[in-house]
Design a protein around this motif. Structure first.
Motif, PDB file in Angstrom:
ATOM      1  N   TRP A  99       6.961  24.496  15.486  1.00 48.98           N
ATOM      2  CA  TRP A  99       6.656  23.065  15.471  1.00 48.98           C
ATOM      3  C   TRP A  99       5.199  22.861  15.880  1.00 48.98           C
ATOM      4  O   TRP A  99       4.603  23.698  16.567  1.00 48.98           O
ATOM      5  N   LYS A 100       4.647  21.706  15.486  1.00 45.27           N
ATOM      6  CA  LYS A 100       3.274  21.392  15.862  1.00 45.27           C
ATOM      7  C   LYS A 100       3.122  19.886  16.040  1.00 45.27           C
ATOM      8  O   LYS A 100       3.928  19.095  15.546  1.00 45.27           O
ATOM      9  N   ALA A 101       2.073  19.507  16.755  1.00 48.82           N
ATOM     10  CA  ALA A 101       1.762  18.087  16.943  1.00 48.82           C
ATOM     11  C   ALA A 101       0.271  17.933  17.191  1.00 48.82           C
ATOM     12  O   ALA A 101      -0.353  18.759  17.860  1.00 48.82           O
ATOM     13  N   LYS A 102      -0.294  16.884  16.645  1.00 48.83           N
ATOM     14  CA  LYS A 102      -1.718  16.615  16.823  1.00 48.83           C
ATOM     15  C   LYS A 102      -1.977  15.974  18.187  1.00 48.83           C
ATOM     16  O   LYS A 102      -1.204  15.127  18.639  1.00 48.83           O
ATOM     17  N   ASN A 265      14.779  42.404  22.673  1.00 51.39           N
ATOM     18  CA  ASN A 265      13.548  43.197  22.711  1.00 51.39           C
ATOM     19  C   ASN A 265      12.439  42.613  21.841  1.00 51.39           C
ATOM     20  O   ASN A 265      11.586  43.340  21.342  1.00 51.39           O
ATOM     21  N   TYR A 266      12.450  41.283  21.631  1.00 48.81           N
ATOM     22  CA  TYR A 266      11.330  40.650  20.928  1.00 48.81           C
ATOM     23  C   TYR A 266      10.066  40.749  21.785  1.00 48.81           C
ATOM     24  O   TYR A 266      10.114  40.600  23.007  1.00 48.81           O
ATOM     25  N   GLU A 267       8.937  40.945  21.117  1.00 48.42           N
ATOM     26  CA  GLU A 267       7.659  40.962  21.822  1.00 48.42           C
ATOM     27  C   GLU A 267       7.332  39.574  22.377  1.00 48.42           C
ATOM     28  O   GLU A 267       7.024  39.416  23.553  1.00 48.42           O
ATOM     29  N   ASN A 268       7.381  38.566  21.523  1.00 44.47           N
ATOM     30  CA  ASN A 268       7.046  37.197  21.926  1.00 44.47           C
ATOM     31  C   ASN A 268       8.035  36.226  21.268  1.00 44.47           C
ATOM     32  O   ASN A 268       7.736  35.618  20.250  1.00 44.47           O
ATOM     33  N   PRO A 269       9.238  36.086  21.847  1.00 48.57           N
ATOM     34  CA  PRO A 269      10.205  35.185  21.226  1.00 48.57           C
ATOM     35  C   PRO A 269       9.772  33.721  21.276  1.00 48.57           C
ATOM     36  O   PRO A 269      10.132  32.936  20.397  1.00 48.57           O
ATOM     37  N   TYR A 270       9.000  33.356  22.287  1.00 49.83           N
ATOM     38  CA  TYR A 270       8.477  31.994  22.405  1.00 49.83           C
ATOM     39  C   TYR A 270       6.970  32.092  22.646  1.00 49.83           C
ATOM     40  O   TYR A 270       6.520  32.707  23.609  1.00 49.83           O
ATOM     41  N   TYR A 271       6.215  31.482  21.770  1.00 47.30           N
ATOM     42  CA  TYR A 271       4.772  31.692  21.749  1.00 47.30           C
ATOM     43  C   TYR A 271       4.096  30.361  21.465  1.00 47.30           C
ATOM     44  O   TYR A 271       4.482  29.650  20.536  1.00 47.30           O
ATOM     45  N   THR A 272       3.102  30.020  22.267  1.00 49.48           N
ATOM     46  CA  THR A 272       2.345  28.802  22.032  1.00 49.48           C
ATOM     47  C   THR A 272       0.941  29.134  21.557  1.00 49.48           C
ATOM     48  O   THR A 272       0.388  30.180  21.879  1.00 49.48           O
ATOM     49  N   ASP A 273       0.389  28.206  20.813  1.00 46.60           N
ATOM     50  CA  ASP A 273      -0.981  28.375  20.331  1.00 46.60           C
ATOM     51  C   ASP A 273      -1.626  26.993  20.269  1.00 46.60           C
ATOM     52  O   ASP A 273      -0.938  25.957  20.235  1.00 46.60           O
ATOM     53  N   TYR A 274      -2.942  27.009  20.264  1.00 53.94           N
ATOM     54  CA  TYR A 274      -3.684  25.745  20.186  1.00 53.94           C
ATOM     55  C   TYR A 274      -4.843  25.920  19.227  1.00 53.94           C
ATOM     56  O   TYR A 274      -5.630  26.875  19.319  1.00 53.94           O
ATOM     57  N   ASP A 275      -4.914  25.007  18.265  1.00 49.78           N
ATOM     58  CA  ASP A 275      -5.989  24.999  17.279  1.00 49.78           C
ATOM     59  C   ASP A 275      -6.912  23.828  17.612  1.00 49.78           C
ATOM     60  O   ASP A 275      -6.598  22.674  17.312  1.00 49.78           O
ATOM     61  N   PRO A 276      -8.059  24.088  18.247  1.00 50.04           N
ATOM     62  CA  PRO A 276      -8.934  22.988  18.655  1.00 50.04           C
ATOM     63  C   PRO A 276      -9.746  22.406  17.509  1.00 50.04           C
ATOM     64  O   PRO A 276     -10.343  21.341  17.660  1.00 50.04           O
ATOM     65  N   ALA A 280      -8.966  17.790  15.103  1.00 54.00           N
ATOM     66  CA  ALA A 280      -9.398  17.561  16.486  1.00 54.00           C
ATOM     67  C   ALA A 280      -8.389  18.051  17.513  1.00 54.00           C
ATOM     68  O   ALA A 280      -8.361  17.568  18.644  1.00 54.00           O
ATOM     69  N   GLY A 281      -7.564  19.010  17.119  1.00 56.85           N
ATOM     70  CA  GLY A 281      -6.670  19.621  18.096  1.00 56.85           C
ATOM     71  C   GLY A 281      -5.207  19.544  17.687  1.00 56.85           C
ATOM     72  O   GLY A 281      -4.675  18.446  17.467  1.00 56.85           O
ATOM     73  N   ILE A 282      -4.573  20.704  17.548  1.00 56.35           N
ATOM     74  CA  ILE A 282      -3.142  20.761  17.227  1.00 56.35           C
ATOM     75  C   ILE A 282      -2.469  21.754  18.175  1.00 56.35           C
ATOM     76  O   ILE A 282      -2.911  22.882  18.341  1.00 56.35           O
ATOM     77  N   GLU A 283      -1.403  21.303  18.794  1.00 59.07           N
ATOM     78  CA  GLU A 283      -0.603  22.121  19.701  1.00 59.07           C
ATOM     79  C   GLU A 283       0.590  22.675  18.921  1.00 59.07           C
ATOM     80  O   GLU A 283       1.227  21.963  18.152  1.00 59.07           O
ATOM     81  N   LYS A 284       0.921  23.971  19.128  1.00 59.14           N
ATOM     82  CA  LYS A 284       1.959  24.616  18.332  1.00 59.14           C
ATOM     83  C   LYS A 284       2.904  25.422  19.228  1.00 59.14           C
ATOM     84  O   LYS A 284       2.494  25.970  20.249  1.00 59.14           O
ATOM     85  N   LEU A 285       4.165  25.474  18.808  1.00 60.89           N
ATOM     86  CA  LEU A 285       5.157  26.325  19.452  1.00 60.89           C
ATOM     87  C   LEU A 285       5.872  27.135  18.375  1.00 60.89           C
ATOM     88  O   LEU A 285       6.393  26.575  17.415  1.00 60.89           O
ATOM     89  N   TYR A 286       5.883  28.462  18.549  1.00 60.97           N
ATOM     90  CA  TYR A 286       6.567  29.371  17.634  1.00 60.97           C
ATOM     91  C   TYR A 286       7.784  29.962  18.355  1.00 60.97           C
ATOM     92  O   TYR A 286       7.673  30.396  19.508  1.00 60.97           O
ATOM     93  N   THR A 287       8.926  29.965  17.704  1.00 67.18           N
ATOM     94  CA  THR A 287      10.138  30.501  18.324  1.00 67.18           C
ATOM     95  C   THR A 287      10.859  31.432  17.352  1.00 67.18           C
ATOM     96  O   THR A 287      10.736  31.291  16.131  1.00 67.18           O
ATOM     97  N   LYS A 288      11.613  32.378  17.906  1.00 66.39           N
ATOM     98  CA  LYS A 288      12.480  33.216  17.083  1.00 66.39           C
ATOM     99  C   LYS A 288      13.630  33.722  17.944  1.00 66.39           C
ATOM    100  O   LYS A 288      13.487  33.927  19.154  1.00 66.39           O
ATOM    101  N   GLN A 289      14.772  33.889  17.309  1.00 58.53           N
ATOM    102  CA  GLN A 289      15.955  34.404  17.981  1.00 58.53           C
ATOM    103  C   GLN A 289      16.653  35.394  17.064  1.00 58.53           C
ATOM    104  O   GLN A 289      16.664  35.232  15.841  1.00 58.53           O
ATOM    105  N   GLY A 290      17.241  36.405  17.665  1.00 59.29           N
ATOM    106  CA  GLY A 290      18.057  37.361  16.935  1.00 59.29           C
ATOM    107  C   GLY A 290      19.399  37.497  17.626  1.00 59.29           C
ATOM    108  O   GLY A 290      19.479  37.488  18.857  1.00 59.29           O
TER     109      GLY A 290
END
Length: 339
Positions: A99-102, A265-276, A280-290
């Motif tokens: 998901w993402k949001a400005k 054993n996921y490396e990063n099951p929940y990961y955030t990122d920010y695109d400045p 003018a700026g987007i906040e992101k959350l990446y998720t995965k489940q097995g």
């Protein structure tokens, strides 16, 4: 690297967020109380660190009907019968969503969409798993050999729906008996449409019993029951409106009918990122489940799965499944009716 700091109004740390997610129930209390899901963490040991398929061996029952006792008359040899076994195959299901949001949205309106996302991820994956489970149950119940597990009262084509096409106060009793015979009491959960639940209430067949449920904290809850079943009421997956007359599907699921475990054993099951830069700026959350959601007593044909995780459509294709147990040991069934 995962972004730490504040995310959607929360202090974000990937490990802490992962623990928070695991503490949110993957299934609601009705399913937990029913015992339908059998947690089996040894499945992940069989899958291994880099695998996605596990073969689970099991012994065939020692049944007196198949191999009767010999007469001890002093002359007959007591020849040992060999213990036999079979196997069932399960496959890891892997899902992901981002998901993402400005920033501009929050600055302009005061809304905080990423807080909403952070609070909704657990519920979202609960819905994902429910869809995977119910799709799978539909598929395996349609296999050859499972005919006794289906009580079909419905009229799907043209014609007038009558009382014979609808449930009554004995339908559930005889559907249980048809599916499992003298083992009918091993069913536990009833997944049904709200309209069918209302009919059971109108017939006076819904009782309320007190249970003690042990999660993080033991607590007593009052759960409704119908003929010994714990009802899980949902309008998703429980009605087919593609035909002339709607067909309601009421599922009977028994204790331990689904084996489950989580990929850990996921490396990063929940990961955030920010695109400045963008917008003018987007906040992101990446998720995965097995996870494994395996109908106990069946095998999935991994060779028929196109990629490394089955899609929901592949889970729902009966050609991808085969029956491993004796059908009488399958604690599943469905009632199809027009009301």
């Amino acid at each position: 690297m995962p972004r730490t700091g504040r995310f959607g109004g929360f202090d974000f740390d990937p490990e802490v967020f992962s623990e928070f997610m695991s503490e949110n129930p993957t299934w609601n209390d009705a399913i937990i109380a029913s015992g339908v899901l059998a947690q089996d963490n040894t499945i992940m040991d069989l899958i291994g660190e880099k695998g996605n398929v596990a073969t689970i061996p099991f012994y065939t029952p020692i049944d007196e009907q198949d191999s009767q006792a010999l007469n001890n008359d002093g002359e007959t040899d007591n020849t040992p019968a060999e213990i036999t076994g079979k196997k069932q195959t399960c496959m890891l299901i892997q899902r992901m969503k981002a998901w993402k949001a400005k920033d501009f949205t929050k600055e302009l309106t005061g809304a905080d969409p990423m807080t909403h996302v952070a609070n909704s991820v657990a519920g979202f994956y609960k819905q994902v798993r429910t869809r995977d489970l119910m799709t799978t149950v539909d598929a395996v119940l349609s296999l050859s050999g499972m005919e006794n597990h289906i009580t079909d009262l419905s009229l799907t084509g043209e014609g007038t729906v009558g009382d014979v096409n609808k449930i009554d106060d004995t339908t559930l009793i005889f559907a249980q008996q048809k599916a499992l015979g003298d083992s009918a009491d091993k069913m536990g959960l009833l997944v049904l449409n709200s309209y069918i639940y209302a009919k059971y209430k109108a017939m006076g067949l819904v009782d309320y019993n007190k249970y003690t449920i042990a999660n993080a904290v033991e607590r007593e809850v009052n759960l409704p029951t119908i003929g010994g079943f714990i009802p899980l009421v949902t309008d998703r997956f429980t009605v087919d409106t593609t035909g002339t007359n709607p067909v309601y599907k009421t599922y009977m699921l028994g204790t331990g009918s689904v084996l489950t475990c989580d990929k850990t054993n996921y490396e990063n099951p929940y990961y955030t990122d920010y695109d400045p830069e963008t917008s003018a700026g987007i906040e992101k959350l990446y998720t995965k489940q097995g996870y494994v959601l395996h109908p106990n007593g069946f095998s999935i044909n991994a060779n028929k799965i196109a990629k490394e995780s089955p899609t929901n459509e592949e889970l729902g294709a009966k050609a991808n499944w085969s029956l491993a147990f004796n059908q009488k040991n399958i604690r599943m069934g469905v009632i199809k009716s027009n009301g």
